[in-house]
Design a protein around this motif. Structure first.
Motif, PDB file in Angstrom:
ATOM      1  N   PRO A  33     -13.189   5.823  16.485  1.00 41.57           N
ATOM      2  CA  PRO A  33     -13.245   6.535  17.770  1.00 41.57           C
ATOM      3  C   PRO A  33     -13.866   5.696  18.883  1.00 41.57           C
ATOM      4  O   PRO A  33     -13.440   5.779  20.034  1.00 41.57           O
ATOM      5  N   GLU A  34     -14.884   4.883  18.541  1.00 43.09           N
ATOM      6  CA  GLU A  34     -15.513   4.041  19.560  1.00 43.09           C
ATOM      7  C   GLU A  34     -14.511   3.068  20.162  1.00 43.09           C
ATOM      8  O   GLU A  34     -14.512   2.823  21.370  1.00 43.09           O
ATOM      9  N   ARG A  35     -13.657   2.498  19.340  1.00 43.12           N
ATOM     10  CA  ARG A  35     -12.668   1.522  19.817  1.00 43.12           C
ATOM     11  C   ARG A  35     -11.390   2.187  20.321  1.00 43.12           C
ATOM     12  O   ARG A  35     -10.492   1.502  20.821  1.00 43.12           O
ATOM     13  N   GLY A  36     -11.287   3.492  20.138  1.00 45.61           N
ATOM     14  CA  GLY A  36     -10.096   4.193  20.593  1.00 45.61           C
ATOM     15  C   GLY A  36      -8.869   3.878  19.769  1.00 45.61           C
ATOM     16  O   GLY A  36      -7.764   3.750  20.305  1.00 45.61           O
ATOM     17  N   LEU A  37      -9.033   3.777  18.443  1.00 43.71           N
ATOM     18  CA  LEU A  37      -7.919   3.436  17.574  1.00 43.71           C
ATOM     19  C   LEU A  37      -7.917   4.310  16.331  1.00 43.71           C
ATOM     20  O   LEU A  37      -8.861   5.017  16.032  1.00 43.71           O
ATOM     21  N   TYR A  38      -6.804   4.267  15.619  1.00 38.55           N
ATOM     22  CA  TYR A  38      -6.741   4.802  14.266  1.00 38.55           C
ATOM     23  C   TYR A  38      -5.796   3.916  13.470  1.00 38.55           C
ATOM     24  O   TYR A  38      -5.042   3.116  14.040  1.00 38.55           O
ATOM     25  N   LEU A  39      -5.814   4.026  12.136  1.00 42.63           N
ATOM     26  CA  LEU A  39      -4.984   3.205  11.265  1.00 42.63           C
ATOM     27  C   LEU A  39      -3.884   4.041  10.630  1.00 42.63           C
ATOM     28  O   LEU A  39      -4.162   5.103  10.063  1.00 42.63           O
ATOM     29  N   ALA A  40      -2.660   3.581  10.745  1.00 40.37           N
ATOM     30  CA  ALA A  40      -1.523   4.208  10.084  1.00 40.37           C
ATOM     31  C   ALA A  40      -1.092   3.324   8.924  1.00 40.37           C
ATOM     32  O   ALA A  40      -0.881   2.118   9.098  1.00 40.37           O
ATOM     33  N   GLU A  41      -0.955   3.920   7.747  1.00 40.46           N
ATOM     34  CA  GLU A  41      -0.664   3.168   6.534  1.00 40.46           C
ATOM     35  C   GLU A  41       0.661   3.634   5.937  1.00 40.46           C
ATOM     36  O   GLU A  41       0.857   4.832   5.746  1.00 40.46           O
ATOM     37  N   SER A  42       1.547   2.707   5.669  1.00 39.79           N
ATOM     38  CA  SER A  42       2.857   2.882   5.047  1.00 39.79           C
ATOM     39  C   SER A  42       3.934   2.967   6.122  1.00 39.79           C
ATOM     40  O   SER A  42       3.701   3.397   7.264  1.00 39.79           O
ATOM     41  N   GLU A  43       5.129   2.555   5.723  1.00 37.11           N
ATOM     42  CA  GLU A  43       6.256   2.529   6.655  1.00 37.11           C
ATOM     43  C   GLU A  43       6.542   3.911   7.219  1.00 37.11           C
ATOM     44  O   GLU A  43       6.744   4.077   8.429  1.00 37.11           O
ATOM     45  N   LYS A  44       6.571   4.951   6.361  1.00 31.07           N
ATOM     46  CA  LYS A  44       6.909   6.293   6.824  1.00 31.07           C
ATOM     47  C   LYS A  44       5.915   6.789   7.859  1.00 31.07           C
ATOM     48  O   LYS A  44       6.291   7.338   8.895  1.00 31.07           O
ATOM     49  N   VAL A  45       4.623   6.599   7.587  1.00 29.31           N
ATOM     50  CA  VAL A  45       3.591   7.072   8.504  1.00 29.31           C
ATOM     51  C   VAL A  45       3.658   6.321   9.830  1.00 29.31           C
ATOM     52  O   VAL A  45       3.533   6.918  10.905  1.00 29.31           O
ATOM     53  N   ILE A  46       3.853   5.011   9.755  1.00 28.53           N
ATOM     54  CA  ILE A  46       3.942   4.211  10.984  1.00 28.53           C
ATOM     55  C   ILE A  46       5.123   4.675  11.833  1.00 28.53           C
ATOM     56  O   ILE A  46       5.009   4.852  13.053  1.00 28.53           O
ATOM     57  N   ARG A  47       6.260   4.894  11.199  1.00 24.97           N
ATOM     58  CA  ARG A  47       7.437   5.331  11.958  1.00 24.97           C
ATOM     59  C   ARG A  47       7.211   6.701  12.583  1.00 24.97           C
ATOM     60  O   ARG A  47       7.672   6.971  13.700  1.00 24.97           O
ATOM     61  N   ARG A  48       6.510   7.590  11.890  1.00 23.91           N
ATOM     62  CA  ARG A  48       6.225   8.904  12.465  1.00 23.91           C
ATOM     63  C   ARG A  48       5.262   8.788  13.642  1.00 23.91           C
ATOM     64  O   ARG A  48       5.392   9.517  14.628  1.00 23.91           O
TER      65      ARG A  48
END
Length: 277
Positions: A33-48
């Motif tokens: 939250p401090e950096r204003g980011l989150y991590l998406a893991e796996s092709e399906k999640v990234i595409r969503r």
């Protein structure tokens, strides 16, 4: 001019700072939250995440995934979003785990909608009070997406729906169900009521009504409130709610895991025209 995939050989390379120490839950809960980011893991999640309009900061993948994800790589490099490529040992030391789901994406954390925006036009919402297990939060979001819930509210002390494990368990459905954090809780029970919602707290109380009875004649706008894994809902929340609901059970069992209980409640109280046959 576009830039191709960037080779990373040092797991401490500052360019991949977004991807470091992903198994350190305490650190990541503060840092992301401090950096204003989150991590998406796996092709399906990234595409969503991309389909939901979220903006990538960087991608990380092992070399063997470059061909399978060629369209993502091409789009990223064309828009000057860095694509970092490294050997599996380097990625494991960098992240803290073996990356076997294709890729990771560091995504720009979107601004949350207002409470009023989430509630506007909604008929069914779920409120998660102080649920700290990221797996349970992700499972609730997946059920909410599948069962036609219009929005999810999380209280200030609830786990982050955009934490990597929550997103993974939700299969990326956290990106499609409108959600936000309440400002104050349980004071926002009054906000729900002013918006026309009947507030139903799920708890084991002597004056509770059966879920079957509520489902037989549900109100048009309904907020279902579920509590933390161990302690359940706070006494102030139960007292502030319009009614208390219990799920009928057999076998001497008095309660379900909160994710399972939420799915049962969402199914029983679903709005029929929101679901396909």
């Amino acid at each position: 001019m576009s830039v191709g995939p960037i080779e990373i050989e040092d797991p401490r390379d500052e360019r991949v700072a977004d991807f470091l120490h992903l198994t350190d839950v305490r650190l990541r809960r503060r840092l992301e939250p401090e950096r204003g980011l989150y991590l998406a893991e796996s092709e399906k999640v990234i595409r969503r995440a991309l389909a939901a309009g979220h903006s990538p900061r960087a991608f990380l993948m092992s070399r063997k995934w470059l061909d399978d994800l060629a369209d993502l790589v091409e789009q990223a490099t064309a828009t000057r979003v860095p694509v970092y490529v490294a050997g599996e040992d380097v990625i494991r030391e960098m992240t803290g785990f073996h990356l076997h789901r294709g890729a990771l994406a560091s995504m720009q954390r979107p601004d949350l909608p207002t409470l009023e925006d989430v509630l506007g036009g909604a008929r069914r919402v779920i409120v998660l009070e102080d649920i700290v297990d990221h797996t349970n939060v992700g499972a609730v979001f997946r059920s909410a997406a599948a069962l036609g819930v219009d929005g999810v509210l999380v209280t200030p002390r609830c786990a982050d729906p955009l934490y990597r494990r929550s997103i993974r368990v939700s299969m990326g459905t956290v990106f499609q169900v409108p959600w936000t954090r309440t400002g104050t809780w349980p004071a926002d029970v009054d906000t729900l009521r002013r918006a026309g919602f009947t507030v139903a707290a799920f708890a084991l109380e002597d004056d509770s009504v059966s879920l079957d009875d509520l489902a037989a004649d549900p109100p048009d706008r309904l907020a279902l409130v579920l509590g933390a894994e161990g302690d359940g809902l706070g006494h102030r929340t139960v007292a502030a709610s319009d009614l208390v609901v219990r799920i009928p059970m057999a076998g001497g069992v008095d309660s379900l895991n909160v994710a399972a209980a939420s799915a049962v409640a969402m199914w029983a109280l679903r709005v029929g025209d929101q679901l396909s046959a």
